[in-house]
Write a protein that holds these residues in place. Structure first.
Motif, PDB file in Angstrom:
ATOM      1  N   ARG A  36      10.102   5.527   2.318  1.00  0.00           N
ATOM      2  CA  ARG A  36      10.782   6.682   1.717  1.00  0.00           C
ATOM      3  C   ARG A  36      11.357   7.606   2.778  1.00  0.00           C
ATOM      4  NH1 ARG A  36       6.142   8.573  -1.981  1.00  0.00           N
ATOM      5  NH2 ARG A  36       6.118   6.953  -3.525  1.00  0.00           N
ATOM      6  N   ASN A  84       0.825  -1.209   0.000  1.00  0.00           N
ATOM      7  CA  ASN A  84       0.000   0.000   0.000  1.00  0.00           C
ATOM      8  C   ASN A  84       0.861   1.263   0.000  1.00  0.00           C
ATOM      9  OD1 ASN A  84       0.700   0.713   2.658  1.00  0.00           O
ATOM     10  ND2 ASN A  84      -0.905  -0.558   3.504  1.00  0.00           N
ATOM     11  N   SER A  85       0.266   2.350  -0.426  1.00  0.00           N
ATOM     12  CA  SER A  85       1.011   3.600  -0.584  1.00  0.00           C
ATOM     13  C   SER A  85       1.500   4.154   0.756  1.00  0.00           C
ATOM     14  CB  SER A  85       0.171   4.630  -1.312  1.00  0.00           C
ATOM     15  OG  SER A  85      -0.990   4.928  -0.577  1.00  0.00           O
ATOM     16  N   GLU A  86       0.780   3.892   1.819  1.00  0.00           N
ATOM     17  CA  GLU A  86       1.196   4.371   3.144  1.00  0.00           C
ATOM     18  C   GLU A  86       2.509   3.712   3.567  1.00  0.00           C
ATOM     19  OE1 GLU A  86       1.291   6.828   6.182  1.00  0.00           O
ATOM     20  OE2 GLU A  86      -0.262   6.883   4.651  1.00  0.00           O
ATOM     21  N   LYS A  87       2.629   2.424   3.308  1.00  0.00           N
ATOM     22  CA  LYS A  87       3.862   1.701   3.639  1.00  0.00           C
ATOM     23  C   LYS A  87       5.036   2.248   2.822  1.00  0.00           C
ATOM     24  CE  LYS A  87       6.120  -1.887   5.375  1.00  0.00           C
ATOM     25  NZ  LYS A  87       6.474  -1.980   6.761  1.00  0.00           N
ATOM     26  N   ILE A  88       4.809   2.529   1.550  1.00  0.00           N
ATOM     27  CA  ILE A  88       5.858   3.086   0.694  1.00  0.00           C
ATOM     28  C   ILE A  88       6.289   4.460   1.207  1.00  0.00           C
ATOM     29  CG2 ILE A  88       6.385   3.963  -1.615  1.00  0.00           C
ATOM     30  CD1 ILE A  88       4.663   1.677  -2.716  1.00  0.00           C
ATOM     31  N   LYS A  89       5.352   5.278   1.647  1.00  0.00           N
ATOM     32  CA  LYS A  89       5.685   6.596   2.199  1.00  0.00           C
ATOM     33  C   LYS A  89       6.562   6.462   3.438  1.00  0.00           C
ATOM     34  CE  LYS A  89       1.585   9.027   0.575  1.00  0.00           C
ATOM     35  NZ  LYS A  89       0.331   9.666   0.957  1.00  0.00           N
ATOM     36  N   ARG A 113      13.733   6.132  -7.291  1.00  0.00           N
ATOM     37  CA  ARG A 113      13.663   7.605  -7.228  1.00  0.00           C
ATOM     38  C   ARG A 113      15.083   8.128  -7.105  1.00  0.00           C
ATOM     39  NH1 ARG A 113       9.038  10.674  -4.005  1.00  0.00           N
ATOM     40  NH2 ARG A 113       7.333  10.004  -5.332  1.00  0.00           N
ATOM     41  N   ILE A 138      10.119  -2.127  -6.066  1.00  0.00           N
ATOM     42  CA  ILE A 138       8.906  -1.352  -5.803  1.00  0.00           C
ATOM     43  C   ILE A 138       8.979   0.015  -6.475  1.00  0.00           C
ATOM     44  CG2 ILE A 138       7.475  -0.290  -4.010  1.00  0.00           C
ATOM     45  CD1 ILE A 138       7.423  -3.338  -3.992  1.00  0.00           C
ATOM     46  N   GLU A 139      10.125   0.680  -6.322  1.00  0.00           N
ATOM     47  CA  GLU A 139      10.211   2.064  -6.805  1.00  0.00           C
ATOM     48  C   GLU A 139      11.669   2.476  -6.969  1.00  0.00           C
ATOM     49  OE1 GLU A 139       7.735   5.747  -5.395  1.00  0.00           O
ATOM     50  OE2 GLU A 139       9.358   5.403  -3.974  1.00  0.00           O
TER      51      GLU A 139
END
Length: 83
Positions: free
Chosen positions: A10, A2-7, A71, A68-69
């Motif tokens: 980061r 989920n996006s919250e975990k990714i935030k 950046r 996952i990402e």
């Protein structure tokens, strides 16, 4: 993931840093060990290589992880579920 975990990931400092020696067996083993302890890890590439996504994909493959990402010079890997 989920996006919250990714935030949250980061916001953390990189857990593994890849320096001038590049992708070594020791780095891959450290990434595997950390993925065993944590579901997700953050990795920073030290070199100014332009092919950062390719490097991240190669490391994910060698560590049997999911990318996952990417950046900038940092990327996130998660362990692959073995269900």
């Amino acid at each position: 993931m989920n996006s919250e975990k990714i935030k949250q990931i980061r916001a953390q400092n990189a857990e593994v840093r890849i320096g001038k020696n590049g992708i070594t067996e020791g780095i891959i083993n450290e990434i595997k060990r950390r993925l065993k302890d944590h579901e997700v890890i953050k990795i920073k590439i030290g070199s100014k290589d332009k092919n950062r996504k390719e490097i991240a994909l190669k490391i994910a493959e060698l560590a049997n992880a999911k990318l996952i990402e990417v950046r900038g010079y940092t990327f996130i890997l998660s362990k692959i579920d073995s269900d």
